[in-house]
Design a protein around this motif. Structure first.
Motif, PDB file in Angstrom:
ATOM      1  N   PHE A 203       0.840  -1.197   0.000  1.00 38.18           N
ATOM      2  CA  PHE A 203       0.000   0.000   0.000  1.00 38.18           C
ATOM      3  C   PHE A 203       0.879   1.253   0.000  1.00 38.18           C
TER       4      PHE A 203
ATOM      5  N   LEU B 281       0.763   5.609   0.499  1.00 38.40           N
ATOM      6  CA  LEU B 281      -0.033   6.742   0.969  1.00 38.40           C
ATOM      7  C   LEU B 281      -0.488   7.571  -0.219  1.00 38.40           C
TER       8      LEU B 281
ATOM      9  N   PHE C 208      -4.914   5.245   1.706  1.00 34.49           N
ATOM     10  CA  PHE C 208      -3.904   4.431   1.059  1.00 34.49           C
ATOM     11  C   PHE C 208      -4.442   3.933  -0.286  1.00 34.49           C
TER      12      PHE C 208
END
Length: 239
Positions: free
Chosen positions: A210, A212, A236
């Motif tokens: 993931f 940001l 995310f």
């Protein structure tokens, strides 16, 4: 498990039991709490279900109504299609699902491992006359094969509660990330609201798979010459 003591953006039931991390000897920085157990949430939602049946009160909203408004504003700002599949992880009383349905979303699912929460949310959704919301009694850490391919996953307090589980919370946090990776589409979005974790800590927890995408602004507080945010909201994107 996402609904609980409503303290707006200033706190929540989970926050009360959380940390000072600096004073905590526990691995991961959290003192175990009943707030991390299924038994606690079944009892909470059984009471809220009785209250709803007697008085029509839908119960508390984790982090307050502003937390829902914040997420909905982000969804609308980014023009998420109304037929996008949305999963509410730990739906609690299902009020967030109701708000999504009211603005036109048609492919929305709420899960909770508390049977009382599912009964409560089902009662509220039925009273609202909504038929396009799916509910499942499901433990996010032990998913059925039916749940997959979601465009958006929402968490308002569930990861916080898992972090307080007296039974191996560290491993359960890792399993949460694995489950999230499984149900979310590539390039899908995960919106998490937390009162127990800082931005940097969440970036570390969700570092595998993931990235940001955005941090959403939340109210700041000042105390003893220091300032900060009592709630962190991060978006995310699955890579």
């Amino acid at each position: 498990m996402s609904a609980g003591a409503d303290a707006g953006d200033g706190g929540s039931g989970a926050a009360v039991a959380a940390r000072s991390r600096e004073d905590s000897p526990v691995e991961g920085g959290f003192v175990p709490s009943a707030l991390g157990t299924r038994e606690h949430w079944n009892a909470v939602y059984e009471r809220e279900l009785q209250t709803f049946q007697e008085y029509g009160d839908t119960g508390e909203i984790w982090f307050g109504e502003e937390s829902m408004t914040r997420l909905i504003r982000w969804i609308q700002k980014h023009k998420i299609p109304l037929d996008a599949s949305v999963l509410d992880i730990g739906t609690g009383n299902g009020v967030f699902l109701v708000e999504l349905a009211k603005i036109g979303f048609s492919n929305i699912t709420g899960i909770d491992y508390s049977s009382s929460a599912i009964r409560l949310s089902g009662s509220i959704i039925e009273k609202e006359g909504l038929s396009n919301i799916k509910l499942k009694e499901e433990d996010f850490l032990s998913l059925s094969t039916e749940l997959s391919g979601f465009h958006i996953c929402i968490d308002k307090g569930t990861f916080d509660a898992i972090s307080l589980d007296p039974d191996n919370a560290v491993e359960k946090r890792k399993q949460y990330v694995r489950s999230l990776s499984r149900v979310l589409k590539v390039k899908g979005f995960f919106l998490i609201t937390s009162c127990n974790w800082t931005k940097e800590e969440l970036l570390n927890e969700f570092s595998e798979g993931f990235q940001l995408f955005e941090e959403l602004p939340t109210p700041k507080f000042s105390f003893g010459g220091r300032s900060g945010n009592s709630v962190v909201v991060l978006v995310f994107q699955k890579s």
